[in-house]
Design a protein around this motif. Sequence first.
Motif, PDB file in Angstrom:
ATOM      1  N   HIS A 257       0.836  -1.210   0.000  1.00 40.31           N
ATOM      2  CA  HIS A 257       0.000   0.000   0.000  1.00 40.31           C
ATOM      3  C   HIS A 257       0.862   1.248   0.000  1.00 40.31           C
ATOM      4  N   ALA A 258       1.975   1.214   0.760  1.00 45.35           N
ATOM      5  CA  ALA A 258       2.867   2.383   0.840  1.00 45.35           C
ATOM      6  C   ALA A 258       3.736   2.523  -0.403  1.00 45.35           C
ATOM      7  N   GLY A 259       3.796   1.462  -1.231  1.00 45.36           N
ATOM      8  CA  GLY A 259       4.605   1.507  -2.443  1.00 45.36           C
ATOM      9  C   GLY A 259       6.092   1.404  -2.197  1.00 45.36           C
ATOM     10  N   VAL A 260       6.463   0.687  -1.107  1.00 42.28           N
ATOM     11  CA  VAL A 260       7.880   0.533  -0.762  1.00 42.28           C
ATOM     12  C   VAL A 260       8.124  -0.919  -0.367  1.00 42.28           C
ATOM     13  N   SER A 261       9.376  -1.264  -0.163  1.00 43.35           N
ATOM     14  CA  SER A 261       9.715  -2.602   0.314  1.00 43.35           C
ATOM     15  C   SER A 261       9.449  -2.691   1.816  1.00 43.35           C
ATOM     16  N   PRO A 262       9.248  -3.901   2.364  1.00 42.54           N
ATOM     17  CA  PRO A 262       9.065  -4.043   3.817  1.00 42.54           C
ATOM     18  C   PRO A 262      10.213  -3.425   4.614  1.00 42.54           C
ATOM     19  N   ARG A 263      11.432  -3.551   4.133  1.00 41.53           N
ATOM     20  CA  ARG A 263      12.578  -2.978   4.843  1.00 41.53           C
ATOM     21  C   ARG A 263      12.488  -1.458   4.891  1.00 41.53           C
ATOM     22  N   THR A 264      12.143  -0.842   3.755  1.00 45.71           N
ATOM     23  CA  THR A 264      11.995   0.616   3.717  1.00 45.71           C
ATOM     24  C   THR A 264      10.827   1.064   4.583  1.00 45.71           C
ATOM     25  N   LEU A 265       9.742   0.289   4.567  1.00 43.06           N
ATOM     26  CA  LEU A 265       8.579   0.618   5.397  1.00 43.06           C
ATOM     27  C   LEU A 265       8.961   0.630   6.877  1.00 43.06           C
ATOM     28  N   ASN A 266       9.682  -0.401   7.322  1.00 45.99           N
ATOM     29  CA  ASN A 266      10.110  -0.450   8.720  1.00 45.99           C
ATOM     30  C   ASN A 266      10.961   0.757   9.083  1.00 45.99           C
ATOM     31  N   ARG A 267      11.895   1.103   8.194  1.00 42.48           N
ATOM     32  CA  ARG A 267      12.779   2.243   8.467  1.00 42.48           C
ATOM     33  C   ARG A 267      11.985   3.539   8.564  1.00 42.48           C
ATOM     34  N   ARG A 268      11.080   3.761   7.610  1.00 39.04           N
ATOM     35  CA  ARG A 268      10.306   5.003   7.625  1.00 39.04           C
ATOM     36  C   ARG A 268       9.354   5.060   8.821  1.00 39.04           C
ATOM     37  N   PHE A 269       8.795   3.910   9.209  1.00 35.56           N
ATOM     38  CA  PHE A 269       7.910   3.897  10.365  1.00 35.56           C
ATOM     39  C   PHE A 269       8.672   4.276  11.632  1.00 35.56           C
ATOM     40  N   ARG A 270       9.895   3.760  11.755  1.00 37.03           N
ATOM     41  CA  ARG A 270      10.691   4.113  12.938  1.00 37.03           C
ATOM     42  C   ARG A 270      11.047   5.593  12.922  1.00 37.03           C
ATOM     43  N   GLU A 271      11.307   6.143  11.748  1.00 35.44           N
ATOM     44  CA  GLU A 271      11.635   7.557  11.633  1.00 35.44           C
ATOM     45  C   GLU A 271      10.445   8.439  11.993  1.00 35.44           C
ATOM     46  N   GLN A 272       9.246   8.041  11.564  1.00 34.68           N
ATOM     47  CA  GLN A 272       8.079   8.902  11.694  1.00 34.68           C
ATOM     48  C   GLN A 272       7.186   8.584  12.897  1.00 34.68           C
ATOM     49  N   ALA A 273       7.236   7.342  13.386  1.00 39.87           N
ATOM     50  CA  ALA A 273       6.375   6.961  14.502  1.00 39.87           C
ATOM     51  C   ALA A 273       7.141   6.396  15.683  1.00 39.87           C
TER      52      ALA A 273
END
Length: 349
Positions: A257-273
Amino acid sequence: MHRVAVIAVDGVAGFDLIVPGQVFGTAHSVGKAPGALLGAPLYEVKVCGRPSELMVTGVGGADLFRLSALYDLAEAVDADTVVLPGMPMPGVEPAAGPAVATTAELAEVLRVVSAAYERGARVVAICSGAFVLARTGLLDGRRATCHWTDLAAFATNFPAVHVVPDVLYVQDGRLVTAAGAATGTDVCLHLIRQDFGSAVADDVARHFVATPQRDAAQAQLVVHKAPHPGGDSLEPTMRWMREHLGEPLTLADVATHAGVSPRTLNRRFREQAGTTPMQWRLRLRIHHAQELLETTTLSVDQIARHCGFGTAIALRQHFARLVHQSPLAYRRSVRANKNGSGNGSRSDG
């Protein structure tokens, strides 16, 4: 009403001093219009200290204004919750600033806090207030935290305390320590939720236009990187996750849904949340389960299915780990508090 005493001494941190009165004072029994402060007040808040003027400080100990506490420090002994805001003290020198309060004043604060705890009160320390709470010895062998700039000094000064870094706040029985600044709001909302349930806490959060519930285990220091030219905010995906809370989504589904890889999603989630996607979603599910336990007569099985846990066993396991109660015990305690027959602060577990 639940009685809250906020301790004020010379050099007290202004933000830490004001937030508990504002947040607890806003909690009312839920009315018909969310956030409209309908119903009866649930907390009585008193600022307790010496009758003469004392200095209220800002960042770095800069003088802001003077005030006189309306209530004597001794009145805090009879409170249900005692709050220790950031307060520089003799022999307690975190990065917040120089010592201001006198040794005699510190001794009296320590005596009052110890006496209040002994009679069953909950004690909450915000920012450098954790140093004062630790001086009582009540935190020995317990878990605690403080502002990230003061963690090293806290660990050095109080080796008997189990210091928990990189969290917003820690509750160990009736002792609660918070990182400071905005986490003062987080911990007050957490305690309102504990005392009177999620519906009341969410009502207060809506009134303040605040996030209803930030995970206590979220990192204090979340480094938000500059967005890419194409934009990388996860808010659309987070909103989508909220809308599909009861569905069995996987990490791969969310990443797609986010249009990214699971690894990138995890990184961005940690950055933003400050946490992982699945942990963030689990907290949302537990929060929704709390609301349903408070506001409906649905069974635990029905709530488990509605919130996406599938089985009552799965809900009970996650609920016990995060809320430290079973779902039915939580429902009973919230109803007891709302009916005036219980008090959320009288437990050391």
